[in-house]
Design a protein around this motif. Structure first.
Motif, short mmCIF file in Angstrom:
data_model
loop_
_atom_site.label_atom_id
_atom_site.label_comp_id
_atom_site.label_asym_id
_atom_site.label_seq_id
_atom_site.Cartn_x
_atom_site.Cartn_y
_atom_site.Cartn_z
N ASN A 125 0.80 -1.21 0.00
CA ASN A 125 0.00 0.00 0.00
C ASN A 125 0.84 1.28 0.00
O ASN A 125 2.05 1.23 0.24
N THR A 126 0.18 2.40 -0.23
CA THR A 126 0.90 3.69 -0.23
C THR A 126 1.20 4.14 1.20
O THR A 126 0.63 3.63 2.17
N VAL A 127 2.09 5.11 1.31
CA VAL A 127 2.41 5.68 2.62
C VAL A 127 1.13 6.19 3.29
O VAL A 127 0.85 5.92 4.45
N ASP A 128 0.33 6.90 2.50
CA ASP A 128 -0.86 7.52 3.08
C ASP A 128 -1.84 6.49 3.62
O ASP A 128 -2.48 6.70 4.65
N LYS A 129 -1.94 5.36 2.95
CA LYS A 129 -2.87 4.31 3.41
C LYS A 129 -2.37 3.66 4.70
O LYS A 129 -3.14 3.01 5.42
N TYR A 130 -1.09 3.79 4.98
CA TYR A 130 -0.54 3.22 6.22
C TYR A 130 -0.60 4.17 7.41
O TYR A 130 -0.25 3.82 8.52
N GLN A 131 -1.00 5.41 7.15
CA GLN A 131 -1.10 6.38 8.24
C GLN A 131 -2.00 5.82 9.35
O GLN A 131 -3.08 5.28 9.07
N GLY A 132 -1.55 5.91 10.59
CA GLY A 132 -2.35 5.42 11.72
C GLY A 132 -2.28 3.92 11.93
O GLY A 132 -2.94 3.39 12.81
N ARG A 133 -1.46 3.20 11.10
CA ARG A 133 -1.42 1.74 11.23
C ARG A 133 0.02 1.27 11.30
O ARG A 133 0.96 2.03 11.09
N ASP A 134 0.20 0.00 11.60
CA ASP A 134 1.55 -0.55 11.64
C ASP A 134 1.56 -2.03 11.30
O ASP A 134 0.52 -2.67 11.22
N LYS A 135 2.77 -2.55 11.10
CA LYS A 135 3.00 -3.98 10.84
C LYS A 135 4.26 -4.36 11.60
O LYS A 135 5.11 -3.51 11.88
N SER A 136 4.38 -5.64 11.84
CA SER A 136 5.61 -6.08 12.50
C SER A 136 6.83 -5.79 11.60
O SER A 136 7.87 -5.33 12.05
N VAL A 137 6.64 -6.07 10.31
CA VAL A 137 7.75 -5.92 9.35
C VAL A 137 7.30 -5.01 8.22
O VAL A 137 6.22 -5.21 7.67
N LEU A 162 7.61 11.04 4.77
CA LEU A 162 8.75 10.14 4.98
C LEU A 162 8.74 9.63 6.42
O LEU A 162 8.98 8.46 6.70
N ASN A 163 8.41 10.53 7.35
CA ASN A 163 8.35 10.11 8.75
C ASN A 163 7.28 9.05 8.97
O ASN A 163 7.49 8.08 9.69
N VAL A 164 6.14 9.21 8.30
CA VAL A 164 5.09 8.18 8.40
C VAL A 164 5.64 6.84 7.89
O VAL A 164 5.51 5.81 8.55
N ALA A 165 6.30 6.88 6.74
CA ALA A 165 6.80 5.62 6.14
C ALA A 165 7.76 4.88 7.07
O ALA A 165 7.68 3.67 7.23
N ILE A 166 8.66 5.62 7.71
CA ILE A 166 9.69 4.93 8.51
C ILE A 166 9.21 4.61 9.93
O ILE A 166 9.95 4.01 10.70
N THR A 167 7.99 5.02 10.25
CA THR A 167 7.49 4.74 11.61
C THR A 167 6.32 3.74 11.60
O THR A 167 5.55 3.69 12.54
N ARG A 168 6.21 2.93 10.54
CA ARG A 168 5.12 1.93 10.49
C ARG A 168 5.57 0.57 10.99
O ARG A 168 4.75 -0.29 11.31
N ALA A 169 6.88 0.32 11.03
CA ALA A 169 7.35 -1.02 11.42
C ALA A 169 7.54 -1.11 12.92
O ALA A 169 8.11 -0.21 13.54
N LYS A 170 7.09 -2.21 13.51
CA LYS A 170 7.31 -2.40 14.94
C LYS A 170 8.67 -3.07 15.20
O LYS A 170 9.35 -2.76 16.16
N HIS A 171 9.04 -4.05 14.34
CA HIS A 171 10.22 -4.86 14.64
C HIS A 171 11.32 -4.84 13.59
O HIS A 171 12.49 -4.94 13.93
N LYS A 172 10.91 -4.82 12.32
CA LYS A 172 11.95 -4.84 11.27
C LYS A 172 11.55 -3.91 10.13
O LYS A 172 10.40 -3.87 9.72
N LEU A 173 12.57 -3.19 9.63
CA LEU A 173 12.34 -2.25 8.54
C LEU A 173 13.42 -2.45 7.48
O LEU A 173 14.61 -2.41 7.79
#
Ligand SMILES: Nc1ncnc2c1ncn2[C@@H]1O[C@H](COP(=O)(O)OP(=O)(O)OP(=O)(O)O)[C@@H](O)[C@H]1O
Length: 240
Positions: A125-137, A162-173
């Motif tokens: 998905n796009t960065v914008d669609k990930y806003q407010g959400r996260d994934k382990s990886v 860019l900050n949204v994109a790099i702050t979606r991963a909980k464990h691995k990026l």
């Protein structure tokens, strides 16, 4: 309507309080946001969040696999993403993996590559669609690779995105991109400087056929072994 309510509130200093405690990212991933936006103020809410790790099949097996078929796969970003998702799907639920790219065309190409049932559940998905959400990886493809200095586009100039994109991963990026192009974007350049300073650039390949491992990431574990990696951030850069 071009200006959000929040932007308007920001004009009045005492109307806005910055929240500096987060419970999503482990310490290493949080450091990226701290260097890009927060100037070190962001903190993990608990030691559990800060130290959270995920054991996944080792990235070196991705590297060795790609070396063997680099010649037949000119689109390296896509090849990296596919190989990484395949190896890591073996170590966690595919639904724990998210792939992010700023551009829809790239998302289409990635989705087409991830059609097999092995990847069923990997969310692209796009960065914008990930806003407010996260994934382990999270696997983040920067996409752009161009010699044309006049045609940079806007998406990667956006600090907040860019900050949204790099702050979606909980464990691995894992981040993949072209260093020559990315250095032209002020936010990405700042991020790259931090990655370089902290030795977080794992693979730096200068040509289609040669991979240079800058960081000896848990090399003692060997190729293809599943291990508890100390590294939570992998950056793959190329120079075209
Ligand atoms: N008190 C808490 N304890 C444990 N986990 C928490 C706590 N608060 C939030 N989280 C977890 O932290 C992550 C981010 O939380 P939340 O979605 O509330 O943040 P957010 O401010 O909306 O983030 P963003 O705007 O960056 O997406 C989620 O995975 C959530 O489950």
């Amino acid at each position: 309507m071009d200006e959000s309510l929040f932007k308007r509130l920001e004009l009045h200093g005492d109307a806005v309080v910055q929240l500096n405690v987060q419970y999503r990212m482990n310490r290493q991933i949080m450091s990226l946001s701290n260097s890009l936006m927060y100037e070190g103020r962001l903190e993990c809410g608990s030691e559990r969040t800060a130290a959270a790790l995920l054991a996944l099949p080792f990235l070196r097996s991705v590297q060795s696999e790609l070396t063997s078929y680099a010649e037949s796969h000119p689109q390296h970003d896509l090849a990296w993403i596919q190989a990484t998702c395949r190896h890591w799907s073996a170590g966690c639920k595919p639904s724990d993996i998210g792939v992010i790219a700023p551009y829809r065309q790239q998302l289409k190409s990635i989705s087409a590559l991830l059609q097999s049932s092995v990847f069923s559940g990997v969310e692209v998905n796009t960065v914008d669609k990930y806003q407010g959400r996260d994934k382990s990886v999270i696997v983040f493809s920067f996409v752009r690779s161009t010699a044309d200095e006049g045609n940079l586009g806007e998406l990667l100039k956006d600090w907040r995105r860019l900050n949204v994109a790099i702050t979606r991963a909980k464990h691995k990026l894992l981040m993949v991109g072209s260093i020559t192009t990315l250095r032209r974007y002020a936010p990405v350049e700042k991020l790259l400087n931090h990655l370089q300073q902290e030795n977080m650039i794992s693979f730096n390949y200068k040509s289609r056929f040669k991979f240079k491992l800058l960081r000896p990431v848990a090399a003692q574990h060997g190729v293809g072994r599943t291990c508890r990696e100390p590294t939570n951030i992998f950056t793959v850069i190329h120079r075209n």
